[in-house]
Enzyme design. Structure first.
Site: not given
Length: 836
Positions: A216, A297, A376, A398, A404
């Site tokens: 981001n 997102e 995710d 990935e 997380e």
């Protein structure tokens, strides 16, 4: 006598506290160093430039041998003697020594290691390959592996990158180890020493690229001052063969460059990106390339202008092509405003829907970076079907080292077994062997690029990741990126020897803890493929299954009073199963052939659905959550058995984490079980759920200055209720008469530790203090839990061996602080060895 010397040696080795900053590169003395009779007398580094990885290799060899053997070796840049360790490139070796027969066997970044009697050759295909070989040699020595060997080691794939989600202000999204080591106050740091140390760690596990900023992305990274800062970082990375990359904000030409558009097919935008790229390369000649998150997102992207994702990726590819750079274009593209009432909607379909028809339309220096599963980073997902759909497009997997959705490094979760399952999964494209690991390399579809990227998010904490044991995941990532055939247990055992030494009990115990950790976490956080049942709307940490349904994010469980799970079949559901190649699609389409551990991923079933074990879904939920939490309790006693066998600092810091995890695992267990019991109305056959015979509910105690508080989510409090002080300036007391038989108990107190206050507590028996603590977990954990009473802030403290008599008065005194009203959930008096 030898046994005494070895024991003394090991004891002395434990005397010095360690803070974790050296990770697996401790180069600690090894037992029986005289067992290595082939130690060379000099080091020959075939490069004299201080920015060269070969020069670095010579320095590293000197440092490592000094630490391991206590012997100082000189370094030369030429040498012909029979007693030397020679490190350099194949080209340099040929120039100095003549023919090198193994040269043709070396792929890019590959190395040859030969250990003979007093003669060691470390020959790389390129300079960083020589450094990799040096680290390999030192790793063998540091593990007291003195065998004479000769072999070539080549990478499985050319791309072995890490992604850091650092922000320019110094914060790190999903980082649990303190602030950024790259940025502060909007700019690249002046001091890049810590960044260089990180590059050294990465080189030791053969990672060759690092993207330093958040996907981001902030376009201000492209200003003049920061581009100069990128140069400083690249200069710090270069001696370790680690190339710098950055994430880009797609709208930068408009938001930062002042253009009226960021349309990827607008010539002025194309020129703007070419100029920016040229400017970066003028300062960073070996710049690796760009990482791009677009149209996901809320991030801008080519779809804004009705252009394809390939149009967007190729715009960057054109700018990079003259310089040899690559674009890592994330496949994490989905609509986060899905309508949950439409049962055909499915976020898991998004990647294939967006990218499949673009196969073959990406330039050859574009790599589509695909998360290992379709959602995710969940505790269990099937491999993304996009791996099998892109046959003409470079792809990379990935992974996520930063935990997380998996406990934020405050829960031990060794991830190599999960990654191995994904990498070894055979997708059977065209009914041929098509393992994910061979798809992401060039092996299966014969493409020029491919590999791995891992989200890591190191910080300023001395442990790098905020937890000593979490570093096993960074180490494992590098090993598997280089060689996915490596076994998870072999990797963890190597890491333990390098990190904690040679004590056999330490080796076996930490191995057992690590190998049990992922199954345990899966059991108490979300099993049968239902995803990690965490709060997806807030911190992604504690339990909150209700948060996953009835919103636009698409991480749905579709739970109601009679059934649960996503119907992803072609026949009745979202069709996600049909995105896989036919053999795999057929397996997932049929409930009988779908593995139980993915049942709720692909099928919507009643709670009474029988599993292959014979249990119902709901009973499996109850049992698994109890089993997983029980395993987490054993990690405490297992670690405690290592006292005196590990230096005191690391022992104490890991013990704190394991005690915390054991308590939070019980929060998870009770919360999830209570939620689904309330949802389904089906009781636990073992009569455990909602039945806690050792607990005294705080709201049922006699309260003075405290009042009952309805906790939200309700299931994150025992009995749905906690107590809080009536004001932030009022001391609260809660008292109760003990009705249990006289004896010795472990007194456990569940409370809530909020951000924004550090309440103090005291617990007394008949006005005799038996324990006190401060609610300061926001300082002690790697993450900031919550500002609410919920499953994130819920915690437990235990005082062992408390003697009580029936009829004694138990009193808890809470001193609120800040916004934290000294909240208490319940007290348990547990006979020793009993799990609440």
């Amino acid at each position: 006598m030898m046994h005494f010397v070895l024991v003394l040696f090991l004891a002395l080795g434990l005397a010095k506290a360690e803070d974790g900053s050296h990770a697996w590169l401790r180069y600690a003395p090894v037992p029986n160093p005289n067992g290595y009779r082939s130690l060379p007398s000099t080091i020959v580094a075939l490069n004299s430039s201080k920015s060269s990885p070969v020069y670095t290799a010579g320095q590293e060899l000197q440092k490592g041998i000094k630490g391991i053997f206590g012997k100082s070796l000189s370094i030369n840049d030429t040498g012909k003697g029979p007693s030397s360790v020679v490190v350099g490139t194949a080209e340099a070796y040929k120039k100095n020594y003549g023919e090198f027969d193994e040269a043709d066997a070396l792929d890019e970044d590959g190395f040859f290691l030969s250990i003979e009697e007093r003669r060691v050759r470390i020959i790389g295909q390129n300079q960083r390959a020589a450094l990799y070989g040096a680290f390999e040699y030192l790793s063998r020595l540091a593990q007291a592996n003195f065998s004479l060997v000769s072999y070539v080691s080549n990478p499985h794939a050319p791309i072995r990158w890490v992604n850091e989600w650092d922000n320019l202000d110094g914060s790190i999204e999903r980082g649990y180890a303190g602030p950024s080591i790259f940025f502060r106050d909007g700019y690249v740091m002046e001091n890049v020493t810590r960044a260089a140390e990180y590059a050294r760690l990465l080189a030791s596990i053969r990672v060759n690229g690092i993207v330093i900023n958040n996907v981001n992305a902030n376009a201000a990274l492209l200003n003049e001052r920061n581009i100069a800062g990128l140069g400083r970082l690249a200069d710090a990375f270069r001696p370790y063969g680690v190339q710098l990359g950055i994430s880009l904000n797609f709208a930068s030409p408009q938001d930062f460059g002042g253009l009226p558009t960021f349309d990827p097919l607008d010539p002025t935008v194309d020129v703007w990106w070419a100029n920016v790229t040229n400017k970066i390369y003028s300062r960073v000649s070996d710049f690796a390339g760009f990482l791009v998150k677009a149209n996901s997102e809320g991030q801008p992207g080519p779809l804004t202008y009705n252009r394809t994702l390939a149009d967007g990726a190729n715009m960057f590819a054109r700018a990079l092509k003259p310089h040899g750079g690559i674009v890592m274009f994330r496949a994490f593209v989905y609509d986060h405003h899905l309508t949950p009432s439409n049962w055909k909607n499915d976020r898991a379909n998004a990647a294939v829907e967006f990218f499949k028809d673009l196969d073959g339309k990406f330039d050859d220096n574009v790599v589509v970076q695909i998360k290992y599963g379709p959602i995710d980073f969940q505790v269990r997902e099937p491999p993304s079907p996009l791996f099998s759909a892109l046959r003409k497009t470079n792809t990379a997997i990935e992974l996520q080292v930063t935990q997380e959705y998996l406990g934020h490094q405050d829960h031990l979760v060794y991830l190599a077994p999960m990654w191995k399952e994904i990498l070894e999964f055979d997708l059977r494209v065209d009914n041929r062997p098509s393992k994910v690991k061979d798809i992401i390399s060039s092996a299966r579809f014969n493409r020029p690029l491919g590999g791995s990227a891992a989200v890591v998010n190191v910080g300023t904490n001395t442990t790098w990741l905020g937890s000593h044991l979490a570093m096993s995941n960074l180490y494992a990532y590098g090993i598997l990126a280089w060689n996915p055939a490596a076994q998870a247990e072999d990797i963890i055992r190597d890491w333990i020897r390098l990190t904690f030494g040679f004590n056999r009990q330490v080796l076996d115990t930490v191995t057992e803890m690590s190998m049990k950790s992922w199954p345990a976490y899966e059991n108490y956080s979300g099993n049968l493929g239902v995803q990690t049942l965490t709060d997806i709307l807030y911190t992604h940490y504690g339990p909150n299954p209700a948060s996953q349904d009835n919103n636009g994010w698409g991480q749905w469980t579709r739970a109601d009073s009679v059934s649960i799970g996503m119907d992803r079949t072609v026949k009745n559901g979202t069709g996600n199963a049909g995105q896989y190649p036919p053999e795999i699609a057929m397996m997932f389409e049929n409930i009988e052939t779908t593995p139980d551990n993915l049942l709720l991923w692909f099928h919507h079933v009643p709670y009474t659905q029988r599993l292959k074990s014979g249990k119902t879904v709901i009973q499996h939920f109850y049992d698994a959550h109890y089993e997983g939490a029980a395993t987490a309790q054993t990690f405490v006693t297992m670690w405690e058995s290592l006292k005196g066998k590990i230096d005191e600092q690391r022992y104490d810091e890991v013990l704190f984490e394991q005690v915390y995890q054991a308590g939070h695992a019980l929060v998870w267990r009770d919360s999830i079980n209570q939620f689904y019991y309330n949802m389904s109305g089906i009781p636990d056959q073992a009569k455990r759920v909602g039945n806690h015979p050792y607990r005294i509910e705080a709201e049922r105690m006699s309260l003075n200055g405290y009042e009952a508080y309805a906790v939200n989510p309700f299931h994150t409090a025992s009995g749905y209720t906690a107590i809080v002080t009536t004001s932030n300036g009022t001391v609260g007391t809660a008292t109760a008469n003990i009705t249990y038989a006289s004896g010795t108990y472990d007194l456990a107190i569940n409370y809530y530790d909020l951000i924004g206050g550090k309440s103090k507590y005291e617990v007394l028996i008949n006005n005799r203090t038996v324990g006190a603590w401060t609610g300061d977990l926001e300082d002690r954990l790697g993450h900031a839990p919550s500002i609410y009473l919920d499953g994130h802030s819920a915690a437990r403290i235990t005082f062992k061996g408390v003697k009580v008599n029936k009829g004694d008065t138990l009193k808890i005194v809470g001193f609120p602080n800040g916004i934290e009203p000294a909240p208490i959930d319940y007290v348990s008096l547990l006979p020793p060895g009993t799990i609440d």
